[in-house]
Scaffold this motif. Structure first.
Motif, PDB file in Angstrom:
ATOM      1  N   LEU A 342       0.832  -1.207   0.000  1.00  0.00           N
ATOM      2  CA  LEU A 342       0.000   0.000   0.000  1.00  0.00           C
ATOM      3  C   LEU A 342       0.864   1.253   0.000  1.00  0.00           C
ATOM      4  O   LEU A 342       0.459   2.297  -0.515  1.00  0.00           O
ATOM      5  N   GLU A 343       2.037   1.148   0.575  1.00  0.00           N
ATOM      6  CA  GLU A 343       2.973   2.270   0.537  1.00  0.00           C
ATOM      7  C   GLU A 343       3.436   2.526  -0.897  1.00  0.00           C
ATOM      8  O   GLU A 343       3.528   3.668  -1.337  1.00  0.00           O
ATOM      9  N   ASP A 344       3.691   1.458  -1.641  1.00  0.00           N
ATOM     10  CA  ASP A 344       4.132   1.597  -3.032  1.00  0.00           C
ATOM     11  C   ASP A 344       3.089   2.308  -3.878  1.00  0.00           C
ATOM     12  O   ASP A 344       3.425   3.099  -4.765  1.00  0.00           O
ATOM     13  N   VAL A 345       1.808   2.010  -3.645  1.00  0.00           N
ATOM     14  CA  VAL A 345       0.741   2.586  -4.469  1.00  0.00           C
ATOM     15  C   VAL A 345       0.126   3.823  -3.818  1.00  0.00           C
ATOM     16  O   VAL A 345      -0.934   4.284  -4.221  1.00  0.00           O
ATOM     17  N   ARG A 346       0.783   4.330  -2.782  1.00  0.00           N
ATOM     18  CA  ARG A 346       0.365   5.559  -2.102  1.00  0.00           C
ATOM     19  C   ARG A 346      -1.050   5.452  -1.519  1.00  0.00           C
ATOM     20  O   ARG A 346      -1.836   6.399  -1.567  1.00  0.00           O
ATOM     21  N   ARG A 347      -1.348   4.294  -0.949  1.00  0.00           N
ATOM     22  CA  ARG A 347      -2.639   4.095  -0.291  1.00  0.00           C
ATOM     23  C   ARG A 347      -2.406   3.661   1.157  1.00  0.00           C
ATOM     24  O   ARG A 347      -3.180   2.909   1.729  1.00  0.00           O
ATOM     25  N   PHE A 348      -1.323   4.175   1.745  1.00  0.00           N
ATOM     26  CA  PHE A 348      -0.914   3.720   3.070  1.00  0.00           C
ATOM     27  C   PHE A 348      -1.885   4.127   4.170  1.00  0.00           C
ATOM     28  O   PHE A 348      -1.816   3.606   5.268  1.00  0.00           O
ATOM     29  N   ASN A 349      -2.790   5.077   3.914  1.00  0.00           N
ATOM     30  CA  ASN A 349      -3.763   5.476   4.935  1.00  0.00           C
ATOM     31  C   ASN A 349      -5.046   4.654   4.881  1.00  0.00           C
ATOM     32  O   ASN A 349      -5.954   4.871   5.674  1.00  0.00           O
ATOM     33  N   GLU A 350      -5.138   3.730   3.939  1.00  0.00           N
ATOM     34  CA  GLU A 350      -6.340   2.912   3.805  1.00  0.00           C
ATOM     35  C   GLU A 350      -6.181   1.608   4.577  1.00  0.00           C
ATOM     36  O   GLU A 350      -5.070   1.170   4.879  1.00  0.00           O
ATOM     37  N   ASN A 351      -7.300   0.987   4.871  1.00  0.00           N
ATOM     38  CA  ASN A 351      -7.299  -0.192   5.733  1.00  0.00           C
ATOM     39  C   ASN A 351      -7.384  -1.486   4.938  1.00  0.00           C
ATOM     40  O   ASN A 351      -8.250  -1.629   4.069  1.00  0.00           O
ATOM     41  N   PRO A 352      -6.522  -2.447   5.240  1.00  0.00           N
ATOM     42  CA  PRO A 352      -6.671  -3.771   4.620  1.00  0.00           C
ATOM     43  C   PRO A 352      -7.928  -4.458   5.131  1.00  0.00           C
ATOM     44  O   PRO A 352      -8.371  -4.223   6.258  1.00  0.00           O
ATOM     45  N   ALA A 353      -8.495  -5.314   4.297  1.00  0.00           N
ATOM     46  CA  ALA A 353      -9.649  -6.107   4.734  1.00  0.00           C
ATOM     47  C   ALA A 353      -9.246  -7.066   5.849  1.00  0.00           C
ATOM     48  O   ALA A 353     -10.062  -7.409   6.709  1.00  0.00           O
ATOM     49  N   LEU A 354      -7.987  -7.504   5.833  1.00  0.00           N
ATOM     50  CA  LEU A 354      -7.439  -8.386   6.875  1.00  0.00           C
ATOM     51  C   LEU A 354      -6.302  -7.635   7.563  1.00  0.00           C
ATOM     52  O   LEU A 354      -5.141  -7.740   7.159  1.00  0.00           O
TER      53      LEU A 354
END
Length: 447
Positions: A342-354
């Motif tokens: 998620l850091e690579d795709v710049r979505r580090f503030n979003e939550n994983p489903a797991l």
């Protein structure tokens, strides 16, 4: 890359004597030779293990030095400073983090991770899970909110039963109907417990009811929810959920004379089909049977490295180590993200489903600087979820979770290096494992 358990993965002393995080220093030191032999050699020295999981003590030092925080409790989180509530953080941000109450029960996380969209069953789930919070109220004052939650659940089920049944998959309708009948009986038992004012018995009947809610939700799964990219057709895939049992033998008696025990694990192929498939395939091959615990440091319990020089499972059909692509489903997405964190795709503030919220979260280990280097090594998280809430810890979005320990997780606290995994076996859901047709000496599955 050697699997050196004693190496310090998070911290380097810079040439000027200050300290910074490992990644930042490695990037600077290795930049002139990115992709070269020098960089690869440096990564071998820097990485603590093929997992790349940060060492708790070194992260503590980095946090203290980097942030100049005298709060030992905050430092033990091993988190970036921007995520730790402190006097240095704006009060609004700190309040938002403190107000957030992450789901930390493994079974609840698995229920919420199911990709279903039935508002009635989700409402029943929320009502029943909210009882845990109500039980924190001292004395019998909690019985009122608890009784209200049970009544609301009964009302939702009674008034919307046909709508719930209509959402069942055709091939799972009988299972769903049985779960509804069991839930109705369980709710009657809940009412009796509340009437008797037996507060100590409430958690047991609550969890019993939630078990049936989970079965109702699983009966709503109509096939597999998405297509796995075709480039991973050469890897095992789990097109559903598998239920596993692991027996661990301790090399000597531990706390309360514990000599070992059994853990129950749920592996979630709905959200991580490739990662879960690779693991369950190795379980079916008895790859982990008789293997020792190879790391236990208060942060994780890790195993999965075979004897010899290999760091992962060597596929006899290809003669090469089978690599598993990084795989993570984000809440709200329809398909997982592959090969990038998620850091690579710049979505580090979003939550994983797991997320890494539950004690006993199960994830795939990998090299720190290569998201797609995972193979057979796995780890169980021991960190308390209150200290590492979803979206605010070191691991979410950077390591691929594919399951949770749902029973017996306390045994992980007793595990030490050298303890033996006597066996891991599939007890249910094995039919969802899809094995590719082998092609000897062809593609190894490396990304």
């Amino acid at each position: 890359m050697a699997n050196s358990l004693g190496c310090n993965p998070c911290l380097h002393a810079s040439p000027v004597g200050s300290f910074r995080t490992k990644k930042a220093f490695c990037e600077q030191r290795c930049a002139p030779a990115r992709g070269s032999q020098r960089r690869r050699q440096h990564q071998r020295v820097c990485c603590a293990s093929s997992s790349g999981i940060p060492d708790a003590a070194s992260s503590l030092g980095a946090t203290l030095r980097n942030c100049a925080l005298g709060l030992a409790a905050a430092a033990t989180l091993c988190l970036p400073m921007s995520m730790v509530p402190s006097p240095m953080m704006p009060s609004a941000e700190a309040k938002a983090l403190l107000d957030r109450e992450p789901v930390k029960n493994a079974r609840a996380l698995l229920r919420y991770a199911l990709p279903i969209n039935d508002k009635y069953v989700r409402q029943m789930q929320r009502e029943l899970e909210g009882i845990s919070e109500a039980l924190r109220i001292p004395g019998n004052k909690s019985l009122g909110p608890v009784a209200k939650a049970f009544r609301k659940t009964e009302s939702v089920l009674g008034n919307n039963k046909q709508a719930i049944i209509a959402d069942f998959a055709d091939d799972k309708k009988d299972d769903g109907l049985k779960a509804i009948a069991n839930l109705e009986e369980a709710l009657k038992a809940c009412d009796k417990v509340v009437e008797s004012a037996d507060k100590q018995a409430i958690p047991s009947v609550q969890q019993n009811a939630l078990t049936y809610v989970g079965q109702i939700e699983e009966a709503m799964m109509k096939g597999f929810p998405f297509e796995v990219p075709s480039q991973y057709d050469n890897l095992p895939q789990l097109k559903g959920r598998a239920y596993l049992e692991a027996r661990i033998k301790l090399k000597e008696k531990r706390y309360n004379n514990v000599e070992g025990g059994i853990m129950k694990i749920v592996v979630d192929g709905y959200n991580a089909p490739v990662t879960a498939g690779a693991f369950v395939d190795l379980v079916e091959k008895k790859f982990y049977d008789g293997m020792e615990v190879q790391r236990s440091d208060g942060l994780v319990v890790q195993t999965g490295r075979p004897e010899g020089d290999d760091e992962g499972y060597r596929d006899p059909n290809t003669g090469e180590i089978r690599r598993v692509p990084f795989e993570i489903m984000v809440e709200g997405d329809k398909v997982p993200i592959y090969e990038e964190t998620l850091e690579d795709v710049r979505r580090f503030n979003e939550n994983p489903a797991l997320p890494f919220n539950a004690f006993g979260t199960l994830a795939l280990a990998r090299a720190e600087f290569d998201a797609n280097s995972g193979s057979s090594q796995v780890f169980f998280l021991l960190k308390e979820s209150e200290l590492t809430p979803t979206g605010a810890n070191l691991l979410d979005g950077r390591y691929a979770v594919f399951g949770y320990v749902v029973d017996g997780a306390d045994l992980l606290q007793e595990c030490q290096v050298g303890d033996v995994i006597e066996y891991i076996k599939v007890t249910d859901g094995g039919q969802y494992l899809k094995i590719p047709v082998p092609h000897p000496k062809s593609s190894s599955g490396t990304i």
